[in-house]
Design a protein around this motif. Structure first.
Motif, PDB file in Angstrom:
ATOM      1  N   ALA A   1       0.927  -1.024   0.274  1.00 15.18           N
ATOM      2  CA  ALA A   1      -0.143  -0.152   0.172  1.00 15.18           C
ATOM      3  C   ALA A   1       0.697   1.229   0.130  1.00 15.18           C
ATOM      4  CB  ALA A   1      -0.878   0.275   1.470  1.00 15.18           C
ATOM      5  N   THR A   2       1.899   1.057   1.080  1.00 17.65           N
ATOM      6  CA  THR A   2       2.992   2.531   0.445  1.00 17.65           C
ATOM      7  C   THR A   2       3.860   2.457  -0.605  1.00 17.65           C
ATOM      8  OG1 THR A   2       3.095   1.625   2.695  1.00 17.65           O
ATOM      9  CG2 THR A   2       4.467   3.378   1.533  1.00 17.65           C
ATOM     10  N   TYR A   3       4.232   1.550  -0.785  1.00 17.66           N
ATOM     11  CA  TYR A   3       4.482   1.627  -2.476  1.00 17.66           C
ATOM     12  C   TYR A   3       3.843   2.317  -3.655  1.00 17.66           C
ATOM     13  CZ  TYR A   3       6.534   0.409  -6.861  1.00 17.66           C
ATOM     14  OH  TYR A   3       6.660   0.402  -8.337  1.00 17.66           O
ATOM     15  N   PHE A   4       2.406   1.205  -3.369  1.00 13.81           N
ATOM     16  CA  PHE A   4       0.961   2.251  -5.034  1.00 13.81           C
ATOM     17  C   PHE A   4       1.226   3.434  -4.478  1.00 13.81           C
ATOM     18  CE2 PHE A   4       0.246  -2.108  -4.628  1.00 13.81           C
ATOM     19  CZ  PHE A   4       0.752  -2.856  -5.693  1.00 13.81           C
ATOM     20  N   ALA A   5       1.278   4.089  -2.643  1.00 18.43           N
ATOM     21  CA  ALA A   5       0.778   5.190  -2.833  1.00 18.43           C
ATOM     22  C   ALA A   5       1.205   6.233  -3.422  1.00 18.43           C
ATOM     23  CB  ALA A   5       0.235   5.166  -1.197  1.00 18.43           C
ATOM     24  N   ALA A   6       2.729   5.943  -2.769  1.00 16.48           N
ATOM     25  CA  ALA A   6       4.127   6.916  -2.939  1.00 16.48           C
ATOM     26  C   ALA A   6       4.342   6.868  -5.281  1.00 16.48           C
ATOM     27  CB  ALA A   6       5.360   5.495  -3.137  1.00 16.48           C
ATOM     28  N   ALA A   7       3.841   5.363  -5.591  1.00 20.93           N
ATOM     29  CA  ALA A   7       3.420   5.921  -6.940  1.00 20.93           C
ATOM     30  C   ALA A   7       2.538   6.751  -7.237  1.00 20.93           C
ATOM     31  CB  ALA A   7       3.494   4.312  -7.696  1.00 20.93           C
TER      32      ALA A   7
ATOM     33  N   SER B   1      -4.848   3.007   0.379  1.00 15.27           N
ATOM     34  CA  SER B   1      -4.358   3.375   1.073  1.00 15.27           C
ATOM     35  C   SER B   1      -4.528   5.250   0.504  1.00 15.27           C
ATOM     36  CB  SER B   1      -3.246   3.648   1.736  1.00 15.27           C
ATOM     37  OG  SER B   1      -3.338   4.726   2.685  1.00 15.27           O
ATOM     38  N   PRO B   2      -6.150   5.642   0.310  1.00 15.58           N
ATOM     39  CA  PRO B   2      -6.619   6.871  -0.069  1.00 15.58           C
ATOM     40  C   PRO B   2      -5.519   8.117   0.830  1.00 15.58           C
ATOM     41  CG  PRO B   2      -8.290   6.152   0.056  1.00 15.58           C
ATOM     42  CD  PRO B   2      -7.615   5.061   0.593  1.00 15.58           C
ATOM     43  N   PHE B   3      -5.170   7.982   1.952  1.00 11.29           N
ATOM     44  CA  PHE B   3      -5.028   8.915   2.974  1.00 11.29           C
ATOM     45  C   PHE B   3      -3.239   9.144   2.547  1.00 11.29           C
ATOM     46  CE2 PHE B   3      -2.476  10.356   6.797  1.00 11.29           C
ATOM     47  CZ  PHE B   3      -2.474  11.467   6.686  1.00 11.29           C
ATOM     48  N   GLY B   4      -2.871   7.954   2.246  1.00  7.67           N
ATOM     49  CA  GLY B   4      -1.680   7.809   2.003  1.00  7.67           C
ATOM     50  C   GLY B   4      -0.726   7.864   0.620  1.00  7.67           C
ATOM     51  N   LEU B   5      -2.047   7.754  -0.161  1.00  7.42           N
ATOM     52  CA  LEU B   5      -1.879   8.702  -1.849  1.00  7.42           C
ATOM     53  C   LEU B   5      -2.201  10.628  -1.600  1.00  7.42           C
ATOM     54  CD1 LEU B   5      -2.568   6.972  -4.619  1.00  7.42           C
ATOM     55  CD2 LEU B   5      -3.534   9.881  -4.610  1.00  7.42           C
TER      56      LEU B   5
ATOM     57  N   ARG C   1      13.597   7.863  -2.796  1.00  5.96           N
ATOM     58  CA  ARG C   1      14.607   8.239  -1.545  1.00  5.96           C
ATOM     59  C   ARG C   1      14.048   9.598  -1.190  1.00  5.96           C
ATOM     60  NH1 ARG C   1      20.864   8.183  -3.437  1.00  5.96           N
ATOM     61  NH2 ARG C   1      19.980   6.311  -3.945  1.00  5.96           N
ATOM     62  N   ALA C   2      14.031  10.374  -1.918  1.00 10.39           N
ATOM     63  CA  ALA C   2      13.129  11.819  -1.509  1.00 10.39           C
ATOM     64  C   ALA C   2      12.192  11.877  -0.780  1.00 10.39           C
ATOM     65  CB  ALA C   2      13.551  13.083  -2.852  1.00 10.39           C
ATOM     66  N   MET C   3      11.333  10.673  -0.496  1.00  7.09           N
ATOM     67  CA  MET C   3      10.476  10.868   0.061  1.00  7.09           C
ATOM     68  C   MET C   3      10.453   9.544   0.880  1.00  7.09           C
ATOM     69  SD  MET C   3       7.832  10.271  -3.646  1.00  7.09           S
ATOM     70  CE  MET C   3       6.667  10.202  -2.870  1.00  7.09           C
ATOM     71  N   THR C   4      11.145   9.373   1.172  1.00  8.52           N
ATOM     72  CA  THR C   4      11.357   8.107   2.444  1.00  8.52           C
ATOM     73  C   THR C   4      10.686   8.404   3.482  1.00  8.52           C
ATOM     74  OG1 THR C   4      13.735   7.341   1.682  1.00  8.52           O
ATOM     75  CG2 THR C   4      13.088   7.461   3.837  1.00  8.52           C
ATOM     76  N   PRO C   5      10.659   9.840   4.194  1.00  7.89           N
ATOM     77  CA  PRO C   5      10.089  10.056   5.448  1.00  7.89           C
ATOM     78  C   PRO C   5       8.536   9.944   5.527  1.00  7.89           C
ATOM     79  CG  PRO C   5      11.869  11.876   4.837  1.00  7.89           C
ATOM     80  CD  PRO C   5      12.156  11.103   4.093  1.00  7.89           C
ATOM     81  N   ALA C   6       8.449  10.473   4.576  1.00  2.00           N
ATOM     82  CA  ALA C   6       5.858  10.785   4.036  1.00  2.00           C
ATOM     83  C   ALA C   6       6.506   9.157   4.174  1.00  2.00           C
ATOM     84  CB  ALA C   6       6.141  11.088   2.632  1.00  2.00           C
ATOM     85  N   LEU C   7       7.253   7.723   3.147  1.00  4.29           N
ATOM     86  CA  LEU C   7       6.910   6.927   3.175  1.00  4.29           C
ATOM     87  C   LEU C   7       6.669   6.089   4.231  1.00  4.29           C
ATOM     88  CD1 LEU C   7       8.862   5.344   0.049  1.00  4.29           C
ATOM     89  CD2 LEU C   7       6.747   7.006   0.124  1.00  4.29           C
ATOM     90  N   VAL C   8       7.779   6.662   5.537  1.00  5.22           N
ATOM     91  CA  VAL C   8       7.696   5.824   7.030  1.00  5.22           C
ATOM     92  C   VAL C   8       6.098   5.781   7.577  1.00  5.22           C
ATOM     93  CG1 VAL C   8       8.530   5.796   8.821  1.00  5.22           C
ATOM     94  CG2 VAL C   8       9.797   5.594   6.647  1.00  5.22           C
ATOM     95  N   THR C   9       5.646   7.636   7.279  1.00  2.00           N
ATOM     96  CA  THR C   9       3.949   7.941   7.875  1.00  2.00           C
ATOM     97  C   THR C   9       3.295   6.958   7.291  1.00  2.00           C
ATOM     98  OG1 THR C   9       5.174   9.514   7.906  1.00  2.00           O
ATOM     99  CG2 THR C   9       3.421   9.687   8.459  1.00  2.00           C
ATOM    100  N   VAL C  10       3.472   6.748   5.693  1.00  2.00           N
ATOM    101  CA  VAL C  10       2.028   5.749   5.457  1.00  2.00           C
ATOM    102  C   VAL C  10       2.113   4.492   5.496  1.00  2.00           C
ATOM    103  CG1 VAL C  10       1.266   4.920   3.267  1.00  2.00           C
ATOM    104  CG2 VAL C  10       2.408   7.256   3.151  1.00  2.00           C
ATOM    105  N   PHE C  11       3.639   4.072   5.612  1.00  4.93           N
ATOM    106  CA  PHE C  11       4.120   2.447   6.527  1.00  4.93           C
ATOM    107  C   PHE C  11       3.186   2.459   7.783  1.00  4.93           C
ATOM    108  CE2 PHE C  11       5.862  -1.005   7.846  1.00  4.93           C
ATOM    109  CZ  PHE C  11       5.878  -1.707   7.415  1.00  4.93           C
ATOM    110  N   LEU C  12       3.189   2.823   8.906  1.00  3.52           N
ATOM    111  CA  LEU C  12       3.176   3.035   9.780  1.00  3.52           C
ATOM    112  C   LEU C  12       1.791   3.323  10.262  1.00  3.52           C
ATOM    113  CD1 LEU C  12       5.350   5.452  11.951  1.00  3.52           C
ATOM    114  CD2 LEU C  12       5.225   2.626  12.558  1.00  3.52           C
ATOM    115  N   PHE C  13       1.017   4.477   9.499  1.00  4.23           N
ATOM    116  CA  PHE C  13      -0.756   4.081   8.907  1.00  4.23           C
ATOM    117  C   PHE C  13      -0.822   3.016   8.896  1.00  4.23           C
ATOM    118  CE2 PHE C  13       0.050   8.907   9.478  1.00  4.23           C
ATOM    119  CZ  PHE C  13      -0.787   9.077  10.609  1.00  4.23           C
ATOM    120  N   GLN C  14      -0.984   2.576   7.937  1.00  6.53           N
ATOM    121  CA  GLN C  14      -1.045   1.877   7.610  1.00  6.53           C
ATOM    122  C   GLN C  14      -1.082   0.109   8.265  1.00  6.53           C
ATOM    123  OE1 GLN C  14      -3.409   2.381   5.064  1.00  6.53           O
ATOM    124  NE2 GLN C  14      -3.448   0.743   3.887  1.00  6.53           N
TER     125      GLN C  14
END
Length: 317
Positions: free
Chosen positions: A123-129, A187-191, A227-240
């Motif tokens: 879900a984090t990967y799809f939201a990031a993409a 994850s709509p919020f993650g996107l 790489r630039a979005m890593t902090p946001a990805l961690v946030t989305v991952f934790l929420f999910q």
């Protein structure tokens, strides 16, 4: 005779000291600083007090679970809920949790790891993409897609559980791992969060430099964007991760086989039997203690990335 007028000397005393503004400037500033320091100290005390109350509010249930997991069924009702019992029964309770019914709890635990771990990662990967595409590419219908995603944030998961069950039943994948895993990939919020963060943190000049060097769009996304979005990805991952791990209603609708249960549904199954078999109190309290350990570990390990991401996003915004 000629009279020469001389300007008054600086040493000439002021006949009216009270009218001299220099007399009151220093005390006025001193009084203002004193008031500011006092107000700041009061605000700090108030904020600290609020934070202490909030911390107690969140920590008291965890403390109660830890204490309850150390007691037998008799001690659980015969002693104070916030105090240890004379008999420390934690290890026996944990042994019962992991050995009861052929170790079914271990199966539930691994199911939750599968649902939450794989689901949160994908879900984090799809939201990031999706967020990266909405932030860095221009295409027809972009605003419509983004508005639809924002609408999805407002729809509670309980409202979509029954339609998903009917759909998966027709597809023949209800009561399977897929029936819980597939809805967890969205994850709509993650996107939404990844789009905002990609827009602020991924510089267009960096993307153009990658294109000039001959890199494809996917390579630019994986090597530069992620790489630039890593902090946001961690946030989305934790929420999910937390959301899927604690999810109860969706597995309740989708699953009928107890071997496919996540840990939440399995613990509820044990809790429903306490009226018939009181020893299930020990199993339930011990299982609840074990179930919160992975979330605590995840928060401790990933909190520095999360905190850094929020700060970095605030600065770049």
């Amino acid at each position: 005779m000629t009279t020469t007028l001389r300007p008054p000397s600086d040493a000439t005393p002021n006949p009216n000291p009270a009218s001299d503004p220099a007399v009151d400037i220093a005390p006025a500033k001193h009084r203002g600083n004193t008031v500011g320091v006092g107000s700041s100290r009061t605000s700090t005390i108030i904020v600290t007090g609020i934070l202490v109350v909030v911390a107690i509010y969140f920590l008291v249930p965890i403390y109660y679970v830890v204490i309850a997991a150390t007691k037998t069924t008799e001690d659980l009702f015969a002693t104070n809920g916030f105090l240890l019992a004379p008999t420390f029964n934690l290890w026996e309770n944990l042994r019962l949790v992991f050995t009861y019914d052929g170790g079914i709890f271990v199966r539930w635990f691994m199911n939750s790891v599968l649902y939450a771990g794989v689901g949160a990662l994908l879900a984090t990967y799809f939201a990031a993409a999706g967020g990266y595409a909405l932030a860095k590419y221009e295409f027809r219908g972009k605003n419509i897609v983004y508005g639809t995603v924002l609408g999805g944030v407002l729809v509670p998961g309980t409202a979509t559980a029954l339609p998903l069950f009917l759909l998966f039943s027709q597809m023949g994948i209800s009561n399977t791992y897929w029936s819980v895993l597939i809805p967890s990939l969205v994850s709509p919020f993650g996107l939404f969060l990844c789009r905002i963060y990609a827009q602020a943190s991924v510089d267009n000049s960096v993307i153009e430099s990658g294109r000039i060097d001959g890199a494809g769009e996917l390579r630019i996304f994986h090597t530069l964007g992620l790489r630039a979005m890593t902090p946001a990805l961690v946030t989305v991952f934790l929420f999910q991760l937390v959301g899927i791990w604690n999810n109860f209603f969706l597995p309740l609708i989708m699953l009928a086989d107890s071997k496919l249960y996540p840990i939440t549904l399995g613990l509820n199954n044990w809790r429903s039997q306490v009226d018939r078999l009181p020893e299930f109190y020990q199993l339930t309290t011990g299982g609840v203690l074990v179930s919160i350990i992975p979330l605590i570990v995840a928060m401790i390990v990933l909190q520095r990335y999360w905190r850094g991401g929020l700060t970095d996003g605030a600065v770049k915004g």
